[in-house]
Design an enzyme around this catalytic site. Structure first.
Site, PDB file in Angstrom:
ATOM      1  N   ARG A 122       0.967  -1.283  -0.093  1.00 28.09           N
ATOM      2  CA  ARG A 122      -0.016   0.139   0.290  1.00 28.09           C
ATOM      3  C   ARG A 122       0.792   1.239  -0.112  1.00 28.09           C
ATOM      4  NH1 ARG A 122      -3.394   1.910   5.285  1.00 28.09           N
ATOM      5  NH2 ARG A 122      -1.395   2.470   5.778  1.00 28.09           N
ATOM      6  N   GLY A 124      -1.080   4.119  -1.514  1.00 30.84           N
ATOM      7  CA  GLY A 124      -2.012   5.143  -1.680  1.00 30.84           C
ATOM      8  C   GLY A 124      -3.516   4.807  -0.856  1.00 30.84           C
ATOM      9  N   CYS A 125      -4.042   3.717  -1.391  1.00 28.24           N
ATOM     10  CA  CYS A 125      -5.201   3.197  -0.753  1.00 28.24           C
ATOM     11  C   CYS A 125      -5.191   3.119   0.836  1.00 28.24           C
ATOM     12  CB  CYS A 125      -5.822   2.051  -1.585  1.00 28.24           C
ATOM     13  SG  CYS A 125      -7.453   1.332  -0.847  1.00 28.24           S
ATOM     14  N   GLY A 126      -6.313   3.549   1.395  1.00 24.36           N
ATOM     15  CA  GLY A 126      -6.135   3.298   2.928  1.00 24.36           C
ATOM     16  C   GLY A 126      -6.973   2.305   3.355  1.00 24.36           C
ATOM     17  N   LEU A 127      -7.527   1.414   2.541  1.00 29.37           N
ATOM     18  CA  LEU A 127      -8.438   0.549   2.808  1.00 29.37           C
ATOM     19  C   LEU A 127      -8.190  -0.826   2.530  1.00 29.37           C
ATOM     20  CD1 LEU A 127     -12.094   1.912   2.250  1.00 29.37           C
ATOM     21  CD2 LEU A 127     -10.981   1.790   4.395  1.00 29.37           C
TER      22      LEU A 127
END
Length: 290
Positions: A122, A124-127
């Site tokens: 990861r 960028g995406c926080g999920l």
């Protein structure tokens, strides 16, 4: 690779050098000759986090201030309660990347199991790694309101200072930054990374590792980030008691909703002396704009 606390006028050259690597590039353009030049490229390496021997996450990040990152990530993920829950931290170099081996208090092991995520790469995406909608938003108490606490001049000053204090970005052009400003708008420390979430985790981790006296001296400040403001950036800030988050780009609707719920003043499009406030505008001193 130990973290170094630096002042705003003495950049940490060790940290900066750990964040980039030399590379030969070829400069050219339409109708231009091709010229070979030495350049500096931002480093992005796999970093695995292990807590008490349990593999938790593998992310891509800049291998500088990894101690700050490990502590900040563990805190904003809800694994540890404070920096004292971290008993030991060691960085091990492996052929495939780096492993940060963290020993935490046994009382935190249950939270570790609850928050265990399958994070791979990861930036960028926080999920990434979240398996259900119930895991998206952490249950956090709203922060105490801060009416009239900040001036527009202080926020504009911090934004301008952050731009000039991104040493790694100035060298490579490829990193985000998160800076902590005191109530007067002076940036006190900055953390950089190829990932915006990672930069904020490093900043939060650094604050957690400060002495109680140092933390108390600048608790009235705010955070400035060189990216857009997603919901997770607001959630990380609120979890660390940061009541104001200023971004140079725009926030999302989810970020604004969360900022309203958690009593965080969220500002965006901070360019020069101008910025837009999306939540809790009452935190600004009404007389500071005159």
């Amino acid at each position: 690779m130990t973290s170094t606390i630096t002042s705003n006028d003495q950049p940490d050259t060790t940290t900066v050098s750990a964040g980039h690597t030399p590379y030969t590039v070829w400069r050219t353009g339409a109708g231009k000759p091709m010229l070979a030049e030495d350049d500096q490229i931002a480093r992005e390496v796999p970093v695995a986090l292990e807590f008490n021997g349990i593999s938790h996450a593998t992310l891509l990040l800049t291998p500088a201030n990894l101690e700050d990152f490990a502590v900040g990530f563990a805190y904003t993920e809800g694994i540890i309660r404070n920096a004292r829950d971290v008993y030991d931290l060691e960085i091990v170099e492996r052929p495939q990347g780096l492993v940060v081996e963290v020993t935490i208090a046994s009382a935190c092991l249950n939270e570790l199991k609850l928050r265990r995520r399958n994070l791979a790469g990861r930036t960028g995406c926080g999920l990434c790694g979240i398996e259900s909608l119930d895991e998206v938003q952490r249950q956090l108490d709203p922060l105490p309101p801060q009416p009239g606490r900040y001036t527009t001049q202080a926020i504009a000053k911090a934004v301008e200072q952050l731009r000039s204090m991104q040493a790694l970005h100035q060298t490579t052009g490829a990193t985000h930054a998160a800076g902590w400003a005191n109530s007067a708008g002076d940036i006190e420390y900055v953390r950089e990374d190829v990932g915006r979430h990672n930069a904020l985790d490093k900043l939060i981790g650094h604050r957690l590792r400060l002495s109680p006296q140092e933390t108390a001296a600048n608790d009235a400040g705010f955070a400035v980030i060189s990216s857009r403001a997603s919901f997770e950036m607001v959630q990380k800030a609120a979890s660390a008691g940061i009541s104001t988050l200023v971004a140079v780009s725009a926030p999302t609707s989810y970020a604004i909703d969360m900022a309203n719920q958690l009593n965080v003043m969220l500002a965006g499009f901070a360019r020069g002396s101008l910025f837009t406030v999306y939540s809790h505008h009452e935190y600004l001193d009404s007389g500071s704009a005159s």
